[in-house]
Design an enzyme around this catalytic site. Sequence first.
Site, PDB file in Angstrom:
ATOM      1  N   ARG A   2     -14.528  52.534  48.477  1.00  0.00           N
ATOM      2  CA  ARG A   2     -14.464  51.071  48.516  1.00  0.00           C
ATOM      3  C   ARG A   2     -14.742  50.468  47.138  1.00  0.00           C
ATOM      4  O   ARG A   2     -14.260  49.387  46.812  1.00  0.00           O
ATOM      5  CB  ARG A   2     -15.459  50.542  49.553  1.00  0.00           C
ATOM      6  N   SER A  36     -20.595  41.444  41.971  1.00  0.00           N
ATOM      7  CA  SER A  36     -21.141  42.592  41.258  1.00  0.00           C
ATOM      8  C   SER A  36     -20.336  43.871  41.477  1.00  0.00           C
ATOM      9  O   SER A  36     -20.579  44.883  40.812  1.00  0.00           O
ATOM     10  CB  SER A  36     -22.587  42.844  41.700  1.00  0.00           C
ATOM     11  N   GLU A  71      -6.862  36.524  57.663  1.00  0.00           N
ATOM     12  CA  GLU A  71      -6.189  37.788  57.352  1.00  0.00           C
ATOM     13  C   GLU A  71      -4.677  37.714  57.575  1.00  0.00           C
ATOM     14  O   GLU A  71      -3.901  38.253  56.782  1.00  0.00           O
ATOM     15  CB  GLU A  71      -6.786  38.931  58.181  1.00  0.00           C
ATOM     16  N   PHE A 118      -9.777  44.063  60.947  1.00  0.00           N
ATOM     17  CA  PHE A 118      -9.057  42.799  61.019  1.00  0.00           C
ATOM     18  C   PHE A 118      -7.616  42.923  60.544  1.00  0.00           C
ATOM     19  O   PHE A 118      -6.782  42.079  60.866  1.00  0.00           O
ATOM     20  CB  PHE A 118      -9.779  41.726  60.196  1.00  0.00           C
ATOM     21  N   HIS A 139     -13.345  50.011  55.608  1.00  0.00           N
ATOM     22  CA  HIS A 139     -14.187  50.163  56.804  1.00  0.00           C
ATOM     23  C   HIS A 139     -13.415  50.804  57.967  1.00  0.00           C
ATOM     24  O   HIS A 139     -13.528  50.384  59.121  1.00  0.00           O
ATOM     25  CB  HIS A 139     -14.748  48.809  57.251  1.00  0.00           C
ATOM     26  N   ARG A 185     -15.915  52.887  54.830  1.00  0.00           N
ATOM     27  CA  ARG A 185     -16.821  51.853  54.345  1.00  0.00           C
ATOM     28  C   ARG A 185     -17.405  52.219  52.989  1.00  0.00           C
ATOM     29  O   ARG A 185     -17.443  51.391  52.092  1.00  0.00           O
ATOM     30  CB  ARG A 185     -17.942  51.632  55.360  1.00  0.00           C
TER      31      ARG A 185
END
Length: 321
Positions: free
Chosen positions: A15, A43, A64, A89, A115, A172
């Site tokens: 990710r 970040s 989405e 989603f 995820h 994830r």
Amino acid sequence: MAMTFDFDAMVSNAREAYGEELYKMAKEGKDFVFTYSDNIAPSSSAGKLLKEFPERCFNMGIAEADQVGASAGLALAGCTVFSQVFGPFLPLRATDQIHTDIAYNDVNVRLIGTHSGVTAGGGPTHNDIADLALYRAIPNLTVVVPADAGQCCKFIRASMDFVGPMIIRIDRAGSPNVYAEDYELEIGKAIETIAGTDAYIISCGSNLHQCLLAAKTMQEKHGVSVGVLDMHTIKPLDTDAILRVASKTGNIVTVEDHSINGGLGGAVAEVLCENGYQGNFRRVGMPDEFAILGPVDAIYHYYGMDCDGIVATLEKMLKRQ
């Protein structure tokens, strides 16, 4: 090919890796745009891309379906588009746009679904266990499932010059690295991560490292040689590799973080049945039910998707209990 079993020291984060690779490509002058849902931290590695290249990044909030449709529009205007969407989603809320806007128009959009499987940790409503079944049935889609961060980066870079729509399905975060050395990656060509003579595990994504552990355990516990085939591309499927390892051993187990209905296991079963396979075959994955609540490791263990469960499946199939 060298793999790593030192999983505590070799933690991967696909990710983060996709954003880092996109940032590198932008710095190199690669021409693409990035659409994203409203869940990227400043970040993060993708956050660096947003900060330094805001003119090519578009925040679509939590819409989405609109995000996927807008990505198709950008691609129709001539852009190569990378689009990050929170995993469950993507197929559950944007099916129409994936089917009609992206696939039907055959546009250069790379939908990055994060995820995946049960890795979201948000329970059954946030599990992404039916997406591969959907994607496999939609024409023009290429579907890849990276096993670790390094492979994710390879797919991101390879997709820059790829023609047509692509799904990049990642977990994830926190899966161990599988590959310790550089290697050639070709879309649509499986990787024989470990060769075997008694059985083969066919897997992809975050489950692959558990399959490697299971193969190692079977060798140490029973002297059984179990090969592992990294079927990183779900569509188009490498049927030649499947038939080759099936004819070699006559014992096949598929392992995936997805429902056993319609995913990798279903795809492999179709290939084997259509080619007259008469050996042993087992599917390991989510049964036809909504998952229990819990951390991903606990869910994997409960449903036999971890090393212990894979070993038990192999032992039963090979009658080595």
